[in-house]
Structures are given as structure tokens and as C-alpha cells.
Design an enzyme around this catalytic site. Structure first.
Site, PDB file in Angstrom:
ATOM      1  N   ASN A   1      -5.569  -1.891  13.218  1.00 18.30           N
ATOM      2  CA  ASN A   1      -6.450  -2.099  12.086  1.00 18.30           C
ATOM      3  C   ASN A   1      -7.893  -2.412  12.477  1.00 18.30           C
ATOM      4  O   ASN A   1      -8.774  -2.425  11.628  1.00 18.30           O
ATOM      5  CB  ASN A   1      -5.888  -3.207  11.185  1.00 18.30           C
ATOM      6  CG  ASN A   1      -4.713  -2.710  10.375  1.00 18.30           C
ATOM      7  OD1 ASN A   1      -4.879  -2.015   9.390  1.00 18.30           O
ATOM      8  ND2 ASN A   1      -3.504  -3.038  10.825  1.00 18.30           N
TER       9      ASN A   1
ATOM     10  N   THR B   1       0.863  -1.168   0.000  1.00 19.97           N
ATOM     11  CA  THR B   1       0.000   0.000   0.000  1.00 19.97           C
ATOM     12  C   THR B   1       0.888   1.201   0.000  1.00 19.97           C
ATOM     13  O   THR B   1       1.258   1.707   1.034  1.00 19.97           O
ATOM     14  CB  THR B   1      -0.913   0.077   1.190  1.00 19.97           C
ATOM     15  OG1 THR B   1      -1.911   0.999   0.889  1.00 19.97           O
ATOM     16  CG2 THR B   1      -0.330   0.537   2.430  1.00 19.97           C
TER      17      THR B   1
ATOM     18  N   THR C   1     -12.274   4.612  12.521  1.00 23.28           N
ATOM     19  CA  THR C   1     -12.931   5.369  13.589  1.00 23.28           C
ATOM     20  C   THR C   1     -11.920   6.123  14.447  1.00 23.28           C
ATOM     21  O   THR C   1     -12.291   6.782  15.398  1.00 23.28           O
ATOM     22  CB  THR C   1     -13.735   4.413  14.491  1.00 23.28           C
ATOM     23  OG1 THR C   1     -12.881   3.359  14.962  1.00 23.28           O
ATOM     24  CG2 THR C   1     -14.879   3.810  13.719  1.00 23.28           C
TER      25      THR C   1
END
EC number: 2.3.1.35
Length: 390
Positions: A385, A186, A390
Site C-alpha cells: 500500500n 472494498t 506507482t
């Protein structure tokens, strides 16, 4: 040690308010030329973010004058509106750059766009576009560090590099700490060089480099929607390296950045190299390395300092690689705990108290070899993770 180490490049990193923390979140890298060649490699995920789709089109044109990057939002899975936001970002960047310098004419089709962050939400354009203007005003030859900091998400530190040629240089920056799996992790990565090199040479060098570096990083088996690696050439050195010379320098830069990605992987307490030797071919070696790298039983055992070689052998056995189970040898940090598919040296001899771990697997099936890099699976990875959105 940054993207501005090569001549002909400026960069900036600013805070536009995309991150609630107030940290930097918009970066800009500009190629002042005289050349503007580009190559790129992108995620193999079929679900591609809007900036990936846009930048793939731009790279096919062979010319990139600027790369604008944002953290704080991936702009992935946002539909046609998200693609329009990417297009608007490129147009806004081009207009701001052209307006800032009468000698610099930039079109939207010469601006690559990269985004990273949470998937599924549109970017706040009312913040991003003013941030782009601020980045244009802040462009500087020493702006590479600020740019590297602005693209960080769960990274704990910026990742930059430099590799020297004979009269020319390769520089780079990258981000990435999770969703690190083959097809490049990523990650966003911008590499720059002041070598004289056209798109075809850049593409050959970049693909050769990423094949043995970023594509061999496998932290957690999760493939991102936003992976982008770009290589820009300004030609400002006036030196034209051979393909072998350019490939060697780009590979060195990519290897350095790949190791920094693994070292900063989310929750990692171990940095693990899986060396597979004696394979029938390189593909087999990579497949075996990836299987072990993705095996949660292996990764949790190493987190607990347990040299459980049986888990390693079981992971090898899930592959289609050519080998005989009763011929495989496995060493952990130099101790051959498995010989001929069975117990060998006492596993208690293995010292796993340090951060660096090397697993060596000899398939005794040929002469090919490959290395895959991974990390352990810790409580901290699960915690980070489980609450990312949130």
C-alpha cells in the site's frame, strides 16, 4: 461455482487494456430472464464513486438486465465528467446487448455499472467501450470464471461461490483484498439466483445477509468509495422460495465470499475470527469486535505470534459497550489468557504458528454475541500500500 450457476445468466471477462499487465479488466453479467428483479447495498462512505451513484439510481427502478464491471480504475472523485463516463458505459452496454439479440431489449436504466481500482483518475473510455463490445460477444453460460478474474485488483485469486436451494440456486463472485472495513469492504460483488423473487424479497434477503457477513469483515479499517453488492433474480427455475429460504441461501453465499476476502487480504499471514459473547446486545458485540479488529497493536502482535491479551483488553476498553472491566474474559486459540480482567493461563500455551486464529471475548454483560473477521498487519501490507499508485 460462479454467477452463471443459476439458470438464466451468462457472463464474460475480457482484457480491454485498462490494466498495464494485460490481464482481464472488463466483466459482464447478463440476466436473460424471464424476470429481472434486483436489490443492492452500497458503501456508506460519503465520498461515493460515480458508478455507485449511477447504480443506486438503477436499483431503485427494480429492474437490472446487465451488470458491467471494470477493474483498472475506480472512477471515483472524477466529478461530473466521471458520472457521464458511467452513463455512457451503461448506454453503450445496453445498445451492444440489444444489437446482439433481437429478442433482448435493454435500456441504459437497466444496466448497473461497477468500477474498482485507483481513485481520482478518469477511465480510458477509448479502451473501456470496445472492451464492453468484446464482452458482449463473449457472453457464455460458462463465462463466470473469466468474469471473476476480470474484476481482480490486488486480489491474488478469483472469488466465486454457489449455494443450493430446493430446485433453485444462488451463485456469486466478488473481489476485494484491501480497504476492507464495515460498510462492506472494498468490494464488488454480484450475486445471482434463478429463484422467483421480486425486488422487495431480494432486498430483505440481501440486507439480512450482508449485515452478518460483509458488514462484519474488517481487514484494515479503511472504507472504500466503490463498495457494491448486487443480487439479481432471473426466475428461470420457476420456484418461489420463502423469505427465510432465500435469506439462508444468500447468507451462505455471502459468508463464503466474505471468508475468501479475508483469506486473500493484502499481506495477511493470519485469518482471525473475533467472537464476542456475553454482550448486552448485538450492537455492543459488534462494536467490541470491530475495535479489536482495527487495533494495530493487536494485529501486529498476532503477526509476530505474540498472544498479547493486554492489547485486546485495552481495545475492548475503548468502546461504549456495557461491561465491567474486572469481569471480562479473553481466550486466544482456546487458551483463557485473561479471566476477570486479569492474567489467567500462561500465554506461552497459546499456539499461533498456524494461519487461523480465534479470539473469544466474554463480556459477561448479557446473552448477545457476534463475530467479526479480520487479519494481521504485516510488512507486506505496508509495502503493497505504500506504492499502490506507482
Amino acid at each position: 461455482m460462479t454467477v452463471t450457476a443459476p439458470r438464466g445468466f451468462r457472463a464474460a471477462g475480457v482484457a480491454a487494456g485498462l490494466k498495464a499487465s494485460g490481464a482481464g479488466d472488463v466483466a459482464l453479467v447478463v440476466n436473460d430472464g424471464p424476470d429481472a428483479g434486483v436489490a443492492g447495498v452500497f458503501t456508506a462512505n460519503r465520498v461515493k464513486a460515480a458508478p455507485v451513484l449511477w447504480t443506486q439510481q438503477v436499483v431503485r427502478g427494480g429492474v437490472v438486465r446487465a451488470v458491467v464491471l471494470n477493474s483498472g480504475g475506480a472512477n471515483a472523485c472524477t466529478g461530473p465528467a466521471g458520472f457521464q463516463d458511467t452513463h455512457a458505459t451503461a448506454e453503450h452496454t445496453a445498445a451492444a446487448l440489444t444489437g446482439s439479440n433481437a429478442r433482448l431489449m435493454v435500456g441504459a436504466g437497466e444496466v448497473a455499472v461497477c468500477s474498482t481500482g485507483l481513485i481520482g483518475e478518469r477511465l480510458p473510455m477509448q479502451k473501456l467501450l470496445p472492451g464492453v463490445r468484446s464482452a458482449v460477444r463473449g457472453l457464455a453460460r460458462d463465462g463466470g470464471t473469466a468474469a471473476a478474474e476480470a474484476i481482480m485488483t490486488t486480489d491474488t485469486r478469483p472469488k466465486t461461490t454457489v449455494a443450493r436451494g430446493s430446485g433453485w440456486t444462488v451463485g456469486g463472485m466478488a473481489k476485494g483484498a484491501g480497504m476492507l472495513a464495515p460498510a462492506m469492504a472494498t468490494m464488488l460483488c454480484v450475486l445471482t439466483t434463478d429463484a422467483v423473487a421480486g425486488p422487495e424479497l431480494l432486498d430483505a434477503a440481501l440486507r439480512a445477509a450482508t449485515r452478518v457477513t460483509f458488514d462484519r469483515v474488517d481487514s484494515d479499517g479503511c472504507m472504500s468509495t466503490n463498495d457494491t453488492v448486487l443480487l439479481l433474480a432471473s426466475g428461470a427455475s420457476g420456484v418461489e422460495p420463502t423469505e427465510a429460504e432465500l435469506t439462508a441461501a444468500v447468507t451462505a453465499a455471502c459468508h463464503d465470499l466474505a471468508q475468501q476476502l479475508i483469506a486473500d487480504a493484502e499481506g495477511a499471514t493470519k485469518q482471525i475470527a473475533i467472537d464476542v459473547v456475553g454482550a448486552a446486545d448485538e450492537d455492543d458485540a459488534v462494536e467490541v469486535g470491530r475495535s479489536v479488529a482495527r487495533n494495530n497493536l493487536v494485529k501486529t502482535a498476532l503477526f509476530g505470534n505474540d498472544p498479547n491479551w493486554g492489547r485486546i483488553l485495552a481495545a475492548v476498553g475503548t468502546t461504549a459497550a456495557a461491561f465491567q472491566p474486572d469481569a471480562v474474559d479473553v481466550a486466544v486459540n482456546g487458551i483463557w489468557v485473561c479471566r476477570g480482567g486479569a492474567a489467567a493461563e500462561d500465554r506461552s500455551k497459546v499456539d499461533l504458528t498456524g494461519r487461523d486464529v480465534t479470539i473469544r471475548i466474554d463480556l459477561h454483560a448479557g446473552d448477545a454475541a457476534a463475530t467479526v473477521w479480520t487479519n494481521d498487519l504485516s510488512h507486506a501490507y505496508v509495502h503493497e500500500n505504500s506504492a499502490y499508485s506507482t
